[in-house]
Design a protein around this motif. Structure first.
Motif, PDB file in Angstrom:
ATOM      1  N   GLU A  77       0.816  -1.214   0.000  1.00 41.36           N
ATOM      2  CA  GLU A  77       0.000   0.000   0.000  1.00 41.36           C
ATOM      3  C   GLU A  77       0.853   1.268   0.000  1.00 41.36           C
ATOM      4  OE1 GLU A  77      -3.452   0.308  -0.133  1.00 41.36           O
ATOM      5  OE2 GLU A  77      -3.330  -1.797  -0.678  1.00 41.36           O
ATOM      6  N   ALA A  78       2.099   1.148   0.478  1.00 41.75           N
ATOM      7  CA  ALA A  78       2.954   2.331   0.600  1.00 41.75           C
ATOM      8  C   ALA A  78       3.906   2.512  -0.581  1.00 41.75           C
ATOM      9  CB  ALA A  78       3.774   2.231   1.892  1.00 41.75           C
ATOM     10  N   ILE A  79       3.841   1.607  -1.544  1.00 40.76           N
ATOM     11  CA  ILE A  79       4.778   1.656  -2.669  1.00 40.76           C
ATOM     12  C   ILE A  79       4.109   2.358  -3.847  1.00 40.76           C
ATOM     13  CG2 ILE A  79       6.162   0.304  -4.292  1.00 40.76           C
ATOM     14  CD1 ILE A  79       6.222  -1.900  -2.165  1.00 40.76           C
ATOM     15  N   GLY A  80       4.667   3.479  -4.261  1.00 40.37           N
ATOM     16  CA  GLY A  80       4.122   4.194  -5.412  1.00 40.37           C
ATOM     17  C   GLY A  80       4.320   3.413  -6.691  1.00 40.37           C
ATOM     18  N   GLY A  81       3.268   3.301  -7.477  1.00 39.84           N
ATOM     19  CA  GLY A  81       3.355   2.626  -8.764  1.00 39.84           C
ATOM     20  C   GLY A  81       2.635   1.304  -8.833  1.00 39.84           C
ATOM     21  N   THR A  82       2.151   0.774  -7.703  1.00 41.76           N
ATOM     22  CA  THR A  82       1.478  -0.522  -7.748  1.00 41.76           C
ATOM     23  C   THR A  82       0.129  -0.436  -8.470  1.00 41.76           C
ATOM     24  OG1 THR A  82       0.599  -0.150  -5.517  1.00 41.76           O
ATOM     25  CG2 THR A  82       2.639  -1.420  -5.710  1.00 41.76           C
ATOM     26  N   GLY A  83      -0.514   0.727  -8.393  1.00 44.37           N
ATOM     27  CA  GLY A  83      -1.734   0.908  -9.184  1.00 44.37           C
ATOM     28  C   GLY A  83      -1.427   0.958 -10.666  1.00 44.37           C
ATOM     29  N   ASP A  84      -0.276   1.527 -11.022  1.00 47.58           N
ATOM     30  CA  ASP A  84       0.143   1.572 -12.424  1.00 47.58           C
ATOM     31  C   ASP A  84       0.405   0.167 -12.962  1.00 47.58           C
ATOM     32  OD1 ASP A  84       0.122   4.405 -12.221  1.00 47.58           O
ATOM     33  OD2 ASP A  84       2.160   4.360 -11.422  1.00 47.58           O
ATOM     34  N   THR A  85       1.065  -0.667 -12.153  1.00 43.64           N
ATOM     35  CA  THR A  85       1.351  -2.029 -12.623  1.00 43.64           C
ATOM     36  C   THR A  85       0.066  -2.823 -12.798  1.00 43.64           C
ATOM     37  OG1 THR A  85       1.758  -2.780 -10.338  1.00 43.64           O
ATOM     38  CG2 THR A  85       3.668  -2.108 -11.644  1.00 43.64           C
ATOM     39  N   LEU A  86      -0.905  -2.607 -11.911  1.00 41.41           N
ATOM     40  CA  LEU A  86      -2.176  -3.321 -12.067  1.00 41.41           C
ATOM     41  C   LEU A  86      -2.820  -2.991 -13.408  1.00 41.41           C
ATOM     42  CD1 LEU A  86      -4.907  -3.847  -9.371  1.00 41.41           C
ATOM     43  CD2 LEU A  86      -5.523  -3.336 -11.716  1.00 41.41           C
ATOM     44  N   THR A  87      -2.829  -1.708 -13.760  1.00 44.15           N
ATOM     45  CA  THR A  87      -3.424  -1.305 -15.034  1.00 44.15           C
ATOM     46  C   THR A  87      -2.640  -1.885 -16.212  1.00 44.15           C
ATOM     47  OG1 THR A  87      -4.206   0.741 -13.999  1.00 44.15           O
ATOM     48  CG2 THR A  87      -4.201   0.668 -16.404  1.00 44.15           C
ATOM     49  N   GLY A  88      -1.307  -1.934 -16.099  1.00 41.94           N
ATOM     50  CA  GLY A  88      -0.501  -2.525 -17.168  1.00 41.94           C
ATOM     51  C   GLY A  88      -0.781  -3.998 -17.352  1.00 41.94           C
ATOM     52  N   ILE A  89      -0.895  -4.729 -16.243  1.00 41.71           N
ATOM     53  CA  ILE A  89      -1.224  -6.157 -16.316  1.00 41.71           C
ATOM     54  C   ILE A  89      -2.586  -6.335 -16.979  1.00 41.71           C
ATOM     55  CG2 ILE A  89      -1.691  -8.236 -14.965  1.00 41.71           C
ATOM     56  CD1 ILE A  89       0.146  -6.925 -12.764  1.00 41.71           C
ATOM     57  N   LEU A  90      -3.547  -5.546 -16.547  1.00 42.29           N
ATOM     58  CA  LEU A  90      -4.901  -5.618 -17.093  1.00 42.29           C
ATOM     59  C   LEU A  90      -4.902  -5.366 -18.594  1.00 42.29           C
ATOM     60  CD1 LEU A  90      -7.999  -5.647 -16.842  1.00 42.29           C
ATOM     61  CD2 LEU A  90      -7.876  -3.258 -16.105  1.00 42.29           C
ATOM     62  N   ALA A  91      -4.167  -4.360 -19.034  1.00 42.09           N
ATOM     63  CA  ALA A  91      -4.114  -4.048 -20.461  1.00 42.09           C
ATOM     64  C   ALA A  91      -3.538  -5.209 -21.263  1.00 42.09           C
ATOM     65  CB  ALA A  91      -3.276  -2.793 -20.678  1.00 42.09           C
ATOM     66  N   ALA A  92      -2.463  -5.808 -20.739  1.00 45.48           N
ATOM     67  CA  ALA A  92      -1.837  -6.928 -21.448  1.00 45.48           C
ATOM     68  C   ALA A  92      -2.772  -8.124 -21.529  1.00 45.48           C
ATOM     69  CB  ALA A  92      -0.538  -7.317 -20.748  1.00 45.48           C
ATOM     70  N   LEU A  93      -3.520  -8.385 -20.476  1.00 54.38           N
ATOM     71  CA  LEU A  93      -4.457  -9.514 -20.494  1.00 54.38           C
ATOM     72  C   LEU A  93      -5.606  -9.263 -21.465  1.00 54.38           C
ATOM     73  CD1 LEU A  93      -4.552 -10.292 -16.671  1.00 54.38           C
ATOM     74  CD2 LEU A  93      -3.417 -11.637 -18.456  1.00 54.38           C
ATOM     75  N   CYS A  94      -6.083  -8.026 -21.519  1.00 58.45           N
ATOM     76  CA  CYS A  94      -7.124  -7.697 -22.506  1.00 58.45           C
ATOM     77  C   CYS A  94      -6.586  -7.886 -23.926  1.00 58.45           C
ATOM     78  CB  CYS A  94      -7.601  -6.261 -22.310  1.00 58.45           C
ATOM     79  SG  CYS A  94      -8.672  -6.005 -20.880  1.00 58.45           S
ATOM     80  N   ALA A  95      -5.337  -7.491 -24.151  1.00 58.47           N
ATOM     81  CA  ALA A  95      -4.736  -7.642 -25.477  1.00 58.47           C
ATOM     82  C   ALA A  95      -4.504  -9.101 -25.825  1.00 58.47           C
ATOM     83  CB  ALA A  95      -3.415  -6.871 -25.541  1.00 58.47           C
ATOM     84  N   SER A  96      -4.427  -9.962 -24.802  1.00 59.57           N
ATOM     85  CA  SER A  96      -4.232 -11.397 -25.043  1.00 59.57           C
ATOM     86  C   SER A  96      -5.541 -12.124 -25.290  1.00 59.57           C
ATOM     87  CB  SER A  96      -3.509 -12.027 -23.841  1.00 59.57           C
ATOM     88  OG  SER A  96      -2.204 -11.500 -23.710  1.00 59.57           O
ATOM     89  N   GLY A  97      -6.655 -11.406 -25.243  1.00 59.32           N
ATOM     90  CA  GLY A  97      -7.936 -12.011 -25.595  1.00 59.32           C
ATOM     91  C   GLY A  97      -8.826 -12.382 -24.432  1.00 59.32           C
ATOM     92  N   HIS A  98      -8.421 -12.091 -23.206  1.00 55.48           N
ATOM     93  CA  HIS A  98      -9.288 -12.379 -22.061  1.00 55.48           C
ATOM     94  C   HIS A  98     -10.539 -11.507 -22.119  1.00 55.48           C
ATOM     95  CE1 HIS A  98      -6.687 -14.893 -19.397  1.00 55.48           C
ATOM     96  NE2 HIS A  98      -5.737 -14.357 -20.140  1.00 55.48           N
ATOM     97  N   ASP A  99     -11.665 -12.083 -21.665  1.00 51.90           N
ATOM     98  CA  ASP A  99     -12.834 -11.232 -21.540  1.00 51.90           C
ATOM     99  C   ASP A  99     -12.615 -10.281 -20.363  1.00 51.90           C
ATOM    100  OD1 ASP A  99     -13.761 -12.393 -19.053  1.00 51.90           O
ATOM    101  OD2 ASP A  99     -14.736 -13.993 -20.170  1.00 51.90           O
TER     102      ASP A  99
END
Length: 295
Positions: A219-241
């Protein structure tokens, strides 16, 4: 193509557009080396690691330097308006850009003119622009934290600075804020509300909550919300619903903390490095939940 759009706080960075390469704790774009500290580079690094792990295509970025003056953001906006119509993009992610309703609307018009409409994901300042323009419903996914969700939920606030105080109080549940945001058309269809519990909403209804694994220093590490969005984007690009992508992204980000055991002093690049292992563990967890019918 997965295209990530944003700015970095480096006034000397010109407009750059190209695929990204990971170099230890940095991204290489064209001949520019960008530290993976937080913000759009952290998002792009996480997306690139997941795409490579899934055997997917390269991740592309459109970036410019901007330290709050808006010049880099305007250069990015202008490039999108001129070029989106001829780009083949499957997933388009908007991140740190100075909110500008006029430019936002021009970009959305350009998206509408694309031969095939991409999945649209917005985080950070671009959610603000989408909400301020009245066009939030044109997006597929927003990824706010609870504070950002409070702005989306305030139908009277023209800017985050003017979010009414009563909406920021803890007595307002995420469910309440989600309902308000959807009622007034100020949210994308899907929301991933990042926090101690990650809440996933579809069309105004919370459909899943992700609480484990938990590693409190995350919770105290800056950027963890950014990584979540990046992971999500990559999974969407891989065809996940959308639901699978949201759940798997939230789980993967949490497993990264569980595996890396970070402290508040940990740099986000260290978490990015364990994402392949974290994805594997998250997939195992997803399969277990599905078998028990607990999705």
């Amino acid at each position: 193509m997965l295209l990530i759009v944003g700015t970095v706080p480096n006034p000397s960075l010109p407009l750059v557009h190209g695929s990204v390469r990971l170099e230890n704790d940095a991204l290489r774009v064209e001949n520019h080396r960008l530290p993976i500290g937080r913000g759009t580079p952290a998002l792009a690094a996480a997306a690139a690691v997941i795409r490579r792990r899934r055997g997917g295509e390269e991740v592309f970025v459109l970036l410019a330097g901007d330290i709050g003056r808006g010049d880099g953001s305007r250069a990015v906006y202008e490039y999108l308006v001129k070029n989106l119509r001829v780009l083949s993009v499957d997933v388009l992610v908007f991140h740190y850009l100075q909110p500008d309703v006029d430019w936002h609307n021009k970009v959305l018009f350009a998206v509408d003119d694309m031969p095939r409409r991409p999945r649209l994901i917005a985080d950070a300042g671009y959610m603000y622009a989408a909400k301020m323009s009245g066009q939030a419903a044109a997006y597929d996914i927003f990824t706010p934290d609870k504070g950002e969700l409070a702005f989306l939920a305030d139908e009277k606030a023209p800017h985050p600075f003017y979010t009414r105080g009563f909406l920021l109080h803890d007595h307002h549940s995420v469910e309440d804020l989600v309902h308000r945001a959807y009622t007034h058309g100020d949210a994308a269809r899907w929301l991933v509300v990042k926090g101690e519990t990650d809440h996933i909403a579809d069309s105004g209804r919370i459909v899943a909550n992700v609480t484990e694994p938990i590693w409190e220093p995350m919770e105290a590490i800056g950027g963890t919300g950014d990584t979540l969005t990046g992971i999500l984007a990559a999974l969407c690009a891989s065809g996940h619903d959308f639901l699978d992508a949201c759940l798997l992204a939230a789980l993967t980000n949490r497993w990264a903390g569980h595996i890396a055991r970070p402290t508040p002093a940990t740099q986000i690049a260290q978490l990015v490095g364990v994402l392949p292992e974290a994805l594997t563990e998250a997939q195992k967890a997803m399969k277990g939940e599905t078998k028990r019918g607990e999705r």
